[in-house]
Structures are given as structure tokens and as C-alpha cells.
Design a protein around this motif. Structure first.
Motif, PDB file in Angstrom:
ATOM      1  N   ILE A  19       0.842  -1.201   0.000  1.00  0.00           N
ATOM      2  CA  ILE A  19       0.000   0.000   0.000  1.00  0.00           C
ATOM      3  C   ILE A  19       0.872   1.244   0.000  1.00  0.00           C
ATOM      4  O   ILE A  19       0.653   2.170  -0.788  1.00  0.00           O
ATOM      5  CB  ILE A  19      -0.940   0.009   1.228  1.00  0.00           C
ATOM      6  N   TYR A  20       1.860   1.259   0.862  1.00  0.00           N
ATOM      7  CA  TYR A  20       2.790   2.389   0.952  1.00  0.00           C
ATOM      8  C   TYR A  20       3.449   2.665  -0.400  1.00  0.00           C
ATOM      9  O   TYR A  20       3.465   3.794  -0.877  1.00  0.00           O
ATOM     10  CB  TYR A  20       3.837   2.096   2.031  1.00  0.00           C
ATOM     11  N   GLU A  21       3.979   1.630  -1.031  1.00  0.00           N
ATOM     12  CA  GLU A  21       4.687   1.802  -2.300  1.00  0.00           C
ATOM     13  C   GLU A  21       3.755   2.249  -3.424  1.00  0.00           C
ATOM     14  O   GLU A  21       4.117   3.116  -4.234  1.00  0.00           O
ATOM     15  CB  GLU A  21       5.418   0.513  -2.679  1.00  0.00           C
ATOM     16  N   ILE A  22       2.553   1.691  -3.473  1.00  0.00           N
ATOM     17  CA  ILE A  22       1.589   2.076  -4.514  1.00  0.00           C
ATOM     18  C   ILE A  22       1.210   3.546  -4.346  1.00  0.00           C
ATOM     19  O   ILE A  22       1.222   4.315  -5.318  1.00  0.00           O
ATOM     20  CB  ILE A  22       0.340   1.171  -4.453  1.00  0.00           C
ATOM     21  N   LEU A  23       0.877   3.948  -3.117  1.00  0.00           N
ATOM     22  CA  LEU A  23       0.489   5.341  -2.883  1.00  0.00           C
ATOM     23  C   LEU A  23       1.656   6.297  -3.125  1.00  0.00           C
ATOM     24  O   LEU A  23       1.477   7.349  -3.741  1.00  0.00           O
ATOM     25  CB  LEU A  23      -0.066   5.508  -1.471  1.00  0.00           C
ATOM     26  N   LYS A  24       2.840   5.924  -2.678  1.00  0.00           N
ATOM     27  CA  LYS A  24       4.015   6.770  -2.879  1.00  0.00           C
ATOM     28  C   LYS A  24       4.266   6.983  -4.376  1.00  0.00           C
ATOM     29  O   LYS A  24       4.507   8.114  -4.812  1.00  0.00           O
ATOM     30  CB  LYS A  24       5.239   6.147  -2.216  1.00  0.00           C
ATOM     31  N   LEU A  32      -1.983  11.348  -7.970  1.00  0.00           N
ATOM     32  CA  LEU A  32      -2.774  11.864  -6.851  1.00  0.00           C
ATOM     33  C   LEU A  32      -2.315  13.286  -6.577  1.00  0.00           C
ATOM     34  O   LEU A  32      -1.184  13.503  -6.155  1.00  0.00           O
ATOM     35  CB  LEU A  32      -2.574  10.989  -5.597  1.00  0.00           C
ATOM     36  N   PRO A  33      -3.175  14.260  -6.807  1.00  0.00           N
ATOM     37  CA  PRO A  33      -2.783  15.665  -6.658  1.00  0.00           C
ATOM     38  C   PRO A  33      -2.719  16.117  -5.206  1.00  0.00           C
ATOM     39  O   PRO A  33      -3.269  15.462  -4.310  1.00  0.00           O
ATOM     40  CB  PRO A  33      -3.892  16.409  -7.406  1.00  0.00           C
ATOM     41  N   LYS A  34      -2.068  17.234  -4.983  1.00  0.00           N
ATOM     42  CA  LYS A  34      -1.975  17.824  -3.649  1.00  0.00           C
ATOM     43  C   LYS A  34      -3.381  18.007  -3.078  1.00  0.00           C
ATOM     44  O   LYS A  34      -4.302  18.368  -3.800  1.00  0.00           O
ATOM     45  CB  LYS A  34      -1.256  19.166  -3.723  1.00  0.00           C
ATOM     46  N   ASP A  35      -3.513  17.724  -1.792  1.00  0.00           N
ATOM     47  CA  ASP A  35      -4.758  17.857  -1.029  1.00  0.00           C
ATOM     48  C   ASP A  35      -5.840  16.846  -1.415  1.00  0.00           C
ATOM     49  O   ASP A  35      -6.980  16.972  -0.989  1.00  0.00           O
ATOM     50  CB  ASP A  35      -5.314  19.284  -1.107  1.00  0.00           C
ATOM     51  N   LEU A  62       3.837   7.038   5.253  1.00  0.00           N
ATOM     52  CA  LEU A  62       3.714   8.127   4.286  1.00  0.00           C
ATOM     53  C   LEU A  62       3.738   9.483   4.992  1.00  0.00           C
ATOM     54  O   LEU A  62       4.333  10.439   4.498  1.00  0.00           O
ATOM     55  CB  LEU A  62       2.427   7.977   3.473  1.00  0.00           C
ATOM     56  N   MET A  63       3.126   9.571   6.161  1.00  0.00           N
ATOM     57  CA  MET A  63       3.152  10.812   6.941  1.00  0.00           C
ATOM     58  C   MET A  63       4.561  11.113   7.429  1.00  0.00           C
ATOM     59  O   MET A  63       5.022  12.251   7.354  1.00  0.00           O
ATOM     60  CB  MET A  63       2.202  10.720   8.140  1.00  0.00           C
ATOM     61  N   ALA A  64       5.252  10.087   7.920  1.00  0.00           N
ATOM     62  CA  ALA A  64       6.610  10.256   8.438  1.00  0.00           C
ATOM     63  C   ALA A  64       7.560  10.780   7.360  1.00  0.00           C
ATOM     64  O   ALA A  64       8.493  11.525   7.666  1.00  0.00           O
ATOM     65  CB  ALA A  64       7.129   8.933   8.999  1.00  0.00           C
ATOM     66  N   GLU A  65       7.309  10.413   6.114  1.00  0.00           N
ATOM     67  CA  GLU A  65       8.168  10.840   5.015  1.00  0.00           C
ATOM     68  C   GLU A  65       7.669  12.116   4.331  1.00  0.00           C
ATOM     69  O   GLU A  65       8.275  12.568   3.366  1.00  0.00           O
ATOM     70  CB  GLU A  65       8.294   9.701   4.000  1.00  0.00           C
ATOM     71  N   GLY A  66       6.566  12.667   4.815  1.00  0.00           N
ATOM     72  CA  GLY A  66       6.080  13.936   4.298  1.00  0.00           C
ATOM     73  C   GLY A  66       5.227  13.866   3.049  1.00  0.00           C
ATOM     74  O   GLY A  66       4.983  14.881   2.404  1.00  0.00           O
ATOM     75  N   TYR A  67       4.754  12.698   2.686  1.00  0.00           N
ATOM     76  CA  TYR A  67       3.909  12.557   1.506  1.00  0.00           C
ATOM     77  C   TYR A  67       2.437  12.813   1.810  1.00  0.00           C
ATOM     78  O   TYR A  67       1.658  13.142   0.918  1.00  0.00           O
ATOM     79  CB  TYR A  67       4.046  11.156   0.894  1.00  0.00           C
ATOM     80  N   VAL A  68       2.054  12.621   3.066  1.00  0.00           N
ATOM     81  CA  VAL A  68       0.659  12.698   3.475  1.00  0.00           C
ATOM     82  C   VAL A  68       0.572  13.498   4.770  1.00  0.00           C
ATOM     83  O   VAL A  68       1.496  13.467   5.584  1.00  0.00           O
ATOM     84  CB  VAL A  68       0.106  11.263   3.698  1.00  0.00           C
ATOM     85  N   TYR A  76      -6.971  11.777   5.802  1.00  0.00           N
ATOM     86  CA  TYR A  76      -5.606  11.867   5.312  1.00  0.00           C
ATOM     87  C   TYR A  76      -5.606  12.483   3.923  1.00  0.00           C
ATOM     88  O   TYR A  76      -6.444  12.156   3.089  1.00  0.00           O
ATOM     89  CB  TYR A  76      -4.964  10.467   5.257  1.00  0.00           C
ATOM     90  N   TYR A  77      -4.624  13.371   3.685  1.00  0.00           N
ATOM     91  CA  TYR A  77      -4.555  14.117   2.444  1.00  0.00           C
ATOM     92  C   TYR A  77      -3.129  14.091   1.890  1.00  0.00           C
ATOM     93  O   TYR A  77      -2.165  14.005   2.651  1.00  0.00           O
ATOM     94  CB  TYR A  77      -4.964  15.577   2.668  1.00  0.00           C
ATOM     95  N   ILE A  78      -3.016  14.232   0.562  1.00  0.00           N
ATOM     96  CA  ILE A  78      -1.712  14.265  -0.101  1.00  0.00           C
ATOM     97  C   ILE A  78      -1.046  15.598   0.190  1.00  0.00           C
ATOM     98  O   ILE A  78      -1.640  16.661   0.038  1.00  0.00           O
ATOM     99  CB  ILE A  78      -1.862  14.074  -1.622  1.00  0.00           C
ATOM    100  N   GLU A  79       0.219  15.548   0.592  1.00  0.00           N
ATOM    101  CA  GLU A  79       0.984  16.734   0.953  1.00  0.00           C
ATOM    102  C   GLU A  79       1.645  17.391  -0.254  1.00  0.00           C
ATOM    103  O   GLU A  79       1.678  18.606  -0.357  1.00  0.00           O
ATOM    104  CB  GLU A  79       2.070  16.360   1.981  1.00  0.00           C
ATOM    105  N   LEU A  80       2.229  16.606  -1.140  1.00  0.00           N
ATOM    106  CA  LEU A  80       3.015  17.161  -2.258  1.00  0.00           C
ATOM    107  C   LEU A  80       2.164  17.636  -3.402  1.00  0.00           C
ATOM    108  O   LEU A  80       1.187  17.088  -3.751  1.00  0.00           O
ATOM    109  CB  LEU A  80       4.011  16.113  -2.766  1.00  0.00           C
TER     110      LEU A  80
END
Length: 80
Positions: A19-24, A32-35, A62-68, A76-80
Motif C-alpha cells: 500500500i505504501y509503495e503504490i500510494l508513494k 494523486l494531486p496535492k490535497d 507516508l506521513m513520516a516521510e512527508g507525503y501525506v 488523510y490528504y496528499i501533501e506534495l
């Protein structure tokens, strides 16, 4: 609609890692756009027929790495 297909093969990594790798990958590629609001942990776990803990672990990584980012009681929302 967010499409996530997990592998059940013996060579596949853990579900949370998939899941992490697919979302990343979707975040980095701009699919997946910002927000963009991700599915709830409970909802995604139900859709994928897996443990909520697997989804929670993927989201936390994903949160720890700043993606979410998370908004309390919102999701939960996309950060980048």
C-alpha cells in the motif's frame, strides 16, 4: 476512485508495504494531486479485505516521510 491492487504471491512484500509503495508512486507521479483526500483507514481496509493495522502502518509511514498529512477527524490528504 483510488485503485490499489495487492499481490498475494509468496514473493510479495507485506500488505502495508505494498500500500505504501503504490500510494508513494502515485503521489510522486502526480496521479494523486496535492490535497487529494485518501480513503479512511477503515474504508480502505474493508475494500482490500485486510487489517486496518496494515492501512494505518502504510499511512503512518507516508506521513513520516512527508507525503501525506492528517487532519483530526477529517482524514488523510496528499501533501506534495
Amino acid at each position: 476512485m483510488l485503485e490499489i491492487i495487492l499481490s498475494d504471491s509468496k514473493k510479495a512484500t507485506y500488505k502495508y508495504r505494498q500500500i505504501y509503495e503504490i500510494l508513494k508512486d502515485k503521489i510522486i507521479s502526480g496521479t494523486l494531486p496535492k490535497d487529494y483526500k485518501l480513503p479512511s483507514k477503515r474504508g480502505l481496509a474493508k475494500d482490500l479485505n485486510i487489517s486496518i493495522n496494515s492501512v494505518a502502518t502504510a499511512y503512518e509511514q507516508l506521513m513520516a516521510e512527508g507525503y501525506v498529512y492528517a487532519l483530526e477527524k477529517k482524514g488523510y490528504y496528499i501533501e506534495l
